[in-house]
Scaffold this motif. Sequence first.
Motif, PDB file in Angstrom:
ATOM      1  N   VAL A 324      38.279  26.235  52.565  1.00 11.13           N
ATOM      2  CA  VAL A 324      38.048  27.674  52.770  1.00 11.13           C
ATOM      3  C   VAL A 324      37.796  28.280  51.403  1.00 11.13           C
ATOM      4  CG1 VAL A 324      38.956  29.829  53.662  1.00 11.13           C
ATOM      5  CG2 VAL A 324      39.546  27.667  54.788  1.00 11.13           C
ATOM      6  N   ALA A 325      36.594  28.823  51.208  1.00 14.62           N
ATOM      7  CA  ALA A 325      36.203  29.381  49.912  1.00 14.62           C
ATOM      8  C   ALA A 325      35.979  30.883  50.062  1.00 14.62           C
ATOM      9  CB  ALA A 325      34.938  28.700  49.400  1.00 14.62           C
ATOM     10  N   TYR A 326      36.756  31.660  49.299  1.00 16.58           N
ATOM     11  CA  TYR A 326      36.600  33.115  49.272  1.00 16.58           C
ATOM     12  C   TYR A 326      35.686  33.468  48.109  1.00 16.58           C
ATOM     13  CZ  TYR A 326      40.498  33.368  52.568  1.00 16.58           C
ATOM     14  OH  TYR A 326      41.305  33.248  53.674  1.00 16.58           O
ATOM     15  N   LEU A 327      34.438  33.722  48.410  1.00 20.73           N
ATOM     16  CA  LEU A 327      33.441  34.043  47.408  1.00 20.73           C
ATOM     17  C   LEU A 327      33.334  35.565  47.249  1.00 20.73           C
ATOM     18  CD1 LEU A 327      30.774  31.445  48.558  1.00 20.73           C
ATOM     19  CD2 LEU A 327      32.548  31.180  46.804  1.00 20.73           C
ATOM     20  N   PRO A 328      32.633  36.045  46.227  1.00 19.44           N
ATOM     21  CA  PRO A 328      32.592  37.502  46.006  1.00 19.44           C
ATOM     22  C   PRO A 328      32.067  38.293  47.196  1.00 19.44           C
ATOM     23  CG  PRO A 328      31.823  36.347  44.059  1.00 19.44           C
ATOM     24  CD  PRO A 328      32.019  35.298  45.120  1.00 19.44           C
ATOM     25  N   THR A 329      31.055  37.800  47.870  1.00 19.40           N
ATOM     26  CA  THR A 329      30.466  38.574  48.963  1.00 19.40           C
ATOM     27  C   THR A 329      30.517  37.861  50.303  1.00 19.40           C
ATOM     28  OG1 THR A 329      28.264  37.692  48.471  1.00 19.40           O
ATOM     29  CG2 THR A 329      28.901  39.762  47.398  1.00 19.40           C
ATOM     30  N   GLU A 330      31.142  36.704  50.367  1.00 19.78           N
ATOM     31  CA  GLU A 330      31.182  35.972  51.618  1.00 19.78           C
ATOM     32  C   GLU A 330      32.366  35.024  51.618  1.00 19.78           C
ATOM     33  OE1 GLU A 330      27.444  33.999  51.724  1.00 19.78           O
ATOM     34  OE2 GLU A 330      27.990  32.489  50.245  1.00 19.78           O
ATOM     35  N   VAL A 331      32.634  34.503  52.799  1.00 17.31           N
ATOM     36  CA  VAL A 331      33.659  33.481  52.949  1.00 17.31           C
ATOM     37  C   VAL A 331      32.979  32.268  53.567  1.00 17.31           C
ATOM     38  CG1 VAL A 331      34.359  34.366  55.211  1.00 17.31           C
ATOM     39  CG2 VAL A 331      35.923  32.924  53.913  1.00 17.31           C
ATOM     40  N   ALA A 332      33.297  31.092  53.039  1.00 17.16           N
ATOM     41  CA  ALA A 332      32.682  29.849  53.500  1.00 17.16           C
ATOM     42  C   ALA A 332      33.771  28.902  53.980  1.00 17.16           C
ATOM     43  CB  ALA A 332      31.866  29.202  52.389  1.00 17.16           C
ATOM     44  N   VAL A 333      33.552  28.336  55.158  1.00 21.89           N
ATOM     45  CA  VAL A 333      34.477  27.331  55.685  1.00 21.89           C
ATOM     46  C   VAL A 333      33.693  26.044  55.886  1.00 21.89           C
ATOM     47  CG1 VAL A 333      36.047  28.986  56.765  1.00 21.89           C
ATOM     48  CG2 VAL A 333      34.070  28.173  58.036  1.00 21.89           C
ATOM     49  N   THR A 334      34.310  24.932  55.467  1.00 18.98           N
ATOM     50  CA  THR A 334      33.669  23.628  55.575  1.00 18.98           C
ATOM     51  C   THR A 334      34.671  22.642  56.159  1.00 18.98           C
ATOM     52  OG1 THR A 334      32.348  24.100  53.604  1.00 18.98           O
ATOM     53  CG2 THR A 334      32.432  21.809  54.347  1.00 18.98           C
ATOM     54  N   ALA A 384      29.943  26.875  57.447  1.00 20.33           N
ATOM     55  CA  ALA A 384      29.541  28.220  57.867  1.00 20.33           C
ATOM     56  C   ALA A 384      29.841  29.186  56.729  1.00 20.33           C
ATOM     57  CB  ALA A 384      30.290  28.643  59.112  1.00 20.33           C
ATOM     58  N   THR A 385      28.868  30.017  56.428  1.00 19.39           N
ATOM     59  CA  THR A 385      29.045  31.070  55.429  1.00 19.39           C
ATOM     60  C   THR A 385      28.886  32.406  56.136  1.00 19.39           C
ATOM     61  OG1 THR A 385      26.689  30.940  54.851  1.00 19.39           O
ATOM     62  CG2 THR A 385      28.222  29.634  53.539  1.00 19.39           C
ATOM     63  N   LEU A 386      29.889  33.270  55.977  1.00 19.24           N
ATOM     64  CA  LEU A 386      29.904  34.554  56.679  1.00 19.24           C
ATOM     65  C   LEU A 386      30.025  35.678  55.663  1.00 19.24           C
ATOM     66  CD1 LEU A 386      32.444  33.587  59.475  1.00 19.24           C
ATOM     67  CD2 LEU A 386      29.948  33.438  59.559  1.00 19.24           C
ATOM     68  N   PRO A 387      29.239  36.736  55.797  1.00 22.21           N
ATOM     69  CA  PRO A 387      29.325  37.856  54.854  1.00 22.21           C
ATOM     70  C   PRO A 387      30.666  38.568  54.991  1.00 22.21           C
ATOM     71  CG  PRO A 387      27.894  38.433  56.696  1.00 22.21           C
ATOM     72  CD  PRO A 387      28.237  36.979  56.857  1.00 22.21           C
ATOM     73  N   ALA A 388      31.315  38.803  53.847  1.00 25.22           N
ATOM     74  CA  ALA A 388      32.638  39.413  53.862  1.00 25.22           C
ATOM     75  C   ALA A 388      32.699  40.686  53.031  1.00 25.22           C
ATOM     76  CB  ALA A 388      33.678  38.413  53.350  1.00 25.22           C
ATOM     77  N   GLY A 389      31.573  41.191  52.549  1.00 26.52           N
ATOM     78  CA  GLY A 389      31.570  42.408  51.747  1.00 26.52           C
ATOM     79  C   GLY A 389      31.952  42.144  50.310  1.00 26.52           C
ATOM     80  N   GLU A 390      31.802  43.181  49.490  1.00 28.98           N
ATOM     81  CA  GLU A 390      32.123  43.045  48.070  1.00 28.98           C
ATOM     82  C   GLU A 390      33.632  42.939  47.874  1.00 28.98           C
ATOM     83  OE1 GLU A 390      30.109  42.713  45.610  1.00 28.98           O
ATOM     84  OE2 GLU A 390      28.223  43.030  46.694  1.00 28.98           O
ATOM     85  N   ARG A 391      34.018  42.150  46.929  1.00 28.72           N
ATOM     86  CA  ARG A 391      35.454  42.002  46.625  1.00 28.72           C
ATOM     87  C   ARG A 391      35.929  43.257  45.897  1.00 28.72           C
ATOM     88  NH1 ARG A 391      37.165  36.744  43.440  1.00 28.72           N
ATOM     89  NH2 ARG A 391      36.715  35.883  45.521  1.00 28.72           N
ATOM     90  N   THR A 392      37.068  43.779  46.353  1.00 25.57           N
ATOM     91  CA  THR A 392      37.624  44.985  45.741  1.00 25.57           C
ATOM     92  C   THR A 392      38.685  44.624  44.711  1.00 25.57           C
ATOM     93  OG1 THR A 392      39.251  45.138  47.524  1.00 25.57           O
ATOM     94  CG2 THR A 392      37.186  46.338  47.802  1.00 25.57           C
TER      95      THR A 392
END
Length: 392
Positions: A324-334, A384-392
């Motif tokens: 599970v990767a929490y990226l700046p603008t999305e979250v990716a699960v592999t 799967a990569t899903l948009p999660a918005g900008e990191r606050t």
Amino acid sequence: MPGWVGSGRPGRDLALAGVSLVGGLAAYGVGLQPQFPWAPDVPRVSFLLPLLAASVAVGLRRVATRTGLVVGTVAVFADAALGVSVGVTVVYTQVLYDTCVYGPSRWWRWLLRVTVGLSVGGTVAGLLWWGWRGAAVGMPFALLGVLPVVTGISVRQYRDQAATERARAEQTARLVELDRRQAVLAERARMARELHDVVANQLSAVALHATALLAAPGLDRPRIDAALRVIRESSVQGMAEMRQLVGLLREPSVDPVQEATRVRLDELDRLLARMADAGLRVRTTVRGSPRELPVGVDLAAYRIVQESLTNALRHGTGTAELTVAYLPTEVAVTVENPVRSGGPADGAALPAGGAGLIGMRERAALLDGGFTAGPRDGCWRVRATLPAGERT
């Protein structure tokens, strides 16, 4: 009124032609012809033929508008040559009106020019011949020519506008029906995804352990008890989630998004514990700082992980890797797991209809995310990569 004289029926035109003929005969009976006795030797009965022709022209107003205009115009000129009768003149105003309403648009433009030209010409001729009193010469042309033409144009415009509004309303109704059908199809697809994700994991664990018990009758009591505990826990969990889904469908006052998203990524520990009880060892890696995600993204990510691990339990070798990767603008699960070369140990494969991959791909697409699934270096890999918005 009788049905045969309803709007748009030929009987209505015939009835109007008959009324015109009767009205003209009434005017003939009271002696309203000729108005201008420049042919005094003409028998009065001669005025009946133009009257009959003008009445026929009224009857042709919709079936043969051009023919009706020609017949009516010939009739009114013939009547004028005889001395002008009131009956034929009044019936001809109906012919002009009908031509503007039912004929092509270029006809009413032409008739408007002609009648206005005759009115202006008569007025100018009267002024030149009789002075100011002669201006009244153009009045009959205006009343009997311009007025019915303008009235017909107005009625035609109103009818065209009404037809346009009806067509627009029908188009809007079709669009509303299409939107309703699309909404129903989208809701059915959403329900199918939720139902599949809710049931597939628990039933897969139940089926696997039941298969193991049937395939190995010589198991000792502790192993049998462990398998039965997994079967019971999976069954209870599946029933609980099924009740939640059924309650959501039956209770319209419940917010579907709120009720359907009770499971989130921060609840992966319980999912991994159930997978471990079912016999799947999962190595988990979290990259980045976990943060609160949008509701739809959180649910979709959890369901994709759940379905991927269920498939790994069905078709894998008992191990899987979850990232599970929490990226700046999305979250990716592999999810990656080795693929079993043959079938299960007992040779009986669990049924699978491919709905899981379809559901995962749909979840990602609905959120404008990305989804890939397929073999890679002897393993099956789902990402799967899903948009999660900008990191606050």
